[in-house]
Design a protein around this motif. Structure first.
Motif, PDB file in Angstrom:
ATOM      1  N   UNK A   1     -61.542 -21.393 -54.119  1.00  0.00           N
ATOM      2  CA  UNK A   1     -60.824 -21.162 -55.357  1.00  0.00           C
ATOM      3  C   UNK A   1     -59.365 -20.964 -55.014  1.00  0.00           C
ATOM      4  N   UNK A   2     -58.631 -20.484 -55.349  1.00  0.00           N
ATOM      5  CA  UNK A   2     -57.649 -18.891 -54.921  1.00  0.00           C
ATOM      6  C   UNK A   2     -57.413 -18.035 -55.790  1.00  0.00           C
ATOM      7  N   UNK A   3     -56.985 -16.931 -55.061  1.00  0.00           N
ATOM      8  CA  UNK A   3     -56.865 -15.316 -56.195  1.00  0.00           C
ATOM      9  C   UNK A   3     -55.829 -15.688 -56.851  1.00  0.00           C
ATOM     10  N   UNK A   4     -55.590 -15.679 -58.245  1.00  0.00           N
ATOM     11  CA  UNK A   4     -54.261 -15.536 -59.044  1.00  0.00           C
ATOM     12  C   UNK A   4     -53.916 -14.284 -59.250  1.00  0.00           C
ATOM     13  N   UNK A   5     -52.680 -13.603 -59.730  1.00  0.00           N
ATOM     14  CA  UNK A   5     -52.146 -12.477 -59.617  1.00  0.00           C
ATOM     15  C   UNK A   5     -52.167 -12.613 -61.521  1.00  0.00           C
ATOM     16  N   UNK A   6     -52.383 -11.678 -62.399  1.00  0.00           N
ATOM     17  CA  UNK A   6     -51.964 -12.193 -63.724  1.00  0.00           C
ATOM     18  C   UNK A   6     -51.609 -10.986 -63.563  1.00  0.00           C
ATOM     19  N   UNK A   7     -51.292 -10.482 -65.151  1.00  0.00           N
ATOM     20  CA  UNK A   7     -50.483  -9.036 -66.288  1.00  0.00           C
ATOM     21  C   UNK A   7     -51.772  -9.084 -67.220  1.00  0.00           C
ATOM     22  N   UNK A   8     -51.967  -7.942 -67.391  1.00  0.00           N
ATOM     23  CA  UNK A   8     -52.859  -7.634 -69.098  1.00  0.00           C
ATOM     24  C   UNK A   8     -51.804  -7.867 -70.214  1.00  0.00           C
ATOM     25  N   UNK A   9     -51.404  -8.215 -71.223  1.00  0.00           N
ATOM     26  CA  UNK A   9     -50.493  -7.992 -71.838  1.00  0.00           C
ATOM     27  C   UNK A   9     -51.136  -8.480 -73.424  1.00  0.00           C
ATOM     28  N   UNK A  10     -50.644  -7.794 -74.443  1.00  0.00           N
ATOM     29  CA  UNK A  10     -51.262  -7.919 -75.920  1.00  0.00           C
ATOM     30  C   UNK A  10     -53.075  -8.235 -75.546  1.00  0.00           C
ATOM     31  N   UNK A  11     -53.597  -7.546 -74.816  1.00  0.00           N
ATOM     32  CA  UNK A  11     -55.166  -7.586 -75.512  1.00  0.00           C
ATOM     33  C   UNK A  11     -55.286  -9.103 -74.471  1.00  0.00           C
ATOM     34  N   UNK A  12     -54.419 -10.245 -73.801  1.00  0.00           N
ATOM     35  CA  UNK A  12     -55.326 -10.941 -72.968  1.00  0.00           C
ATOM     36  C   UNK A  12     -54.758 -10.866 -71.506  1.00  0.00           C
ATOM     37  N   UNK A  13     -55.205 -11.473 -70.290  1.00  0.00           N
ATOM     38  CA  UNK A  13     -55.038 -11.891 -69.103  1.00  0.00           C
ATOM     39  C   UNK A  13     -53.583 -12.829 -69.372  1.00  0.00           C
ATOM     40  N   UNK A  14     -52.649 -12.571 -68.804  1.00  0.00           N
ATOM     41  CA  UNK A  14     -51.635 -13.078 -68.925  1.00  0.00           C
ATOM     42  C   UNK A  14     -51.254 -14.229 -67.142  1.00  0.00           C
ATOM     43  N   UNK A  15     -51.435 -15.522 -66.159  1.00  0.00           N
ATOM     44  CA  UNK A  15     -51.678 -15.706 -65.195  1.00  0.00           C
ATOM     45  C   UNK A  15     -50.411 -15.870 -64.527  1.00  0.00           C
ATOM     46  N   UNK A  16     -50.434 -15.821 -63.760  1.00  0.00           N
ATOM     47  CA  UNK A  16     -48.409 -15.173 -62.731  1.00  0.00           C
ATOM     48  C   UNK A  16     -48.219 -17.085 -62.431  1.00  0.00           C
ATOM     49  N   UNK A  17     -49.366 -17.859 -62.277  1.00  0.00           N
ATOM     50  CA  UNK A  17     -49.654 -19.446 -61.943  1.00  0.00           C
ATOM     51  C   UNK A  17     -51.096 -19.524 -62.364  1.00  0.00           C
ATOM     52  N   UNK A  18     -50.180 -21.033 -62.799  1.00  0.00           N
ATOM     53  CA  UNK A  18     -51.509 -22.324 -63.493  1.00  0.00           C
ATOM     54  C   UNK A  18     -52.711 -22.445 -63.123  1.00  0.00           C
ATOM     55  N   UNK A  19     -53.950 -22.344 -63.331  1.00  0.00           N
ATOM     56  CA  UNK A  19     -55.489 -22.206 -62.345  1.00  0.00           C
ATOM     57  C   UNK A  19     -55.948 -23.831 -62.508  1.00  0.00           C
ATOM     58  N   UNK A  20     -55.707 -24.275 -61.345  1.00  0.00           N
ATOM     59  CA  UNK A  20     -56.642 -25.003 -61.303  1.00  0.00           C
ATOM     60  C   UNK A  20     -58.018 -25.073 -60.938  1.00  0.00           C
ATOM     61  N   UNK A  21     -58.705 -23.930 -61.428  1.00  0.00           N
ATOM     62  CA  UNK A  21     -60.352 -24.736 -61.486  1.00  0.00           C
ATOM     63  C   UNK A  21     -60.564 -24.883 -62.687  1.00  0.00           C
ATOM     64  N   UNK A  22     -62.087 -25.529 -62.373  1.00  0.00           N
ATOM     65  CA  UNK A  22     -62.872 -26.176 -63.658  1.00  0.00           C
ATOM     66  C   UNK A  22     -63.180 -25.489 -64.568  1.00  0.00           C
ATOM     67  N   UNK A  23     -62.932 -25.449 -66.274  1.00  0.00           N
ATOM     68  CA  UNK A  23     -63.597 -25.880 -67.229  1.00  0.00           C
ATOM     69  C   UNK A  23     -64.972 -24.730 -66.942  1.00  0.00           C
ATOM     70  N   UNK A  24     -64.836 -23.481 -67.706  1.00  0.00           N
ATOM     71  CA  UNK A  24     -66.369 -22.939 -66.983  1.00  0.00           C
ATOM     72  C   UNK A  24     -66.476 -22.145 -66.312  1.00  0.00           C
TER      73      UNK A  24
END
Length: 99
Positions: A1-24
């Motif tokens: 799985x590759x690393x994805x950056x994001x930003x902490x905004x309004x109490x949530x992490x907003x990813x810079x791109x969609x994650x193709x990781x499996x649920x869970x």
């Protein structure tokens, strides 16, 4: 799985791109430092004997600066120019009474 950056905004992490990781999938989130450290931290600037010895050893390990005669002449000329500027500035301040 590759690393994805994001930003902490309004109490949530907003990813810079969609994650193709499996649920869970478990994730680890930590802030990314945007400040690049230049020099030493305050903790590294101790004035105890060990810190001073470490600093002196680092200083003594530096290679000496070597200059060509032309570079030395340019440096001397620059220093004289700066000195003349400073002397003239102080003279003007004393005459005008301005800082």
């Amino acid at each position: 799985m590759k690393t994805i950056l994001g930003t902490w905004k309004n109490g949530q992490v907003v990813l810079d791109m969609p994650a193709d990781w499996p649920d869970g999938s478990r994730v680890q989130i930590e802030p990314v430092s945007t400040d690049e450290l230049v020099g030493m931290t305050e903790e590294e600037q101790g004035d105890d004997p060990e810190s001073l010895a470490r600093w002196l050893a680092t200083f003594d390990a530096l290679e000496p600066l070597t200059m060509t005669p032309e570079e030395e002449a340019n440096l001397t000329a620059w220093r004289q120019k700066v000195k003349a500027f400073n002397v003239e500035s102080v003279r003007r301040q004393m005459e005008d009474g301005t800082p």
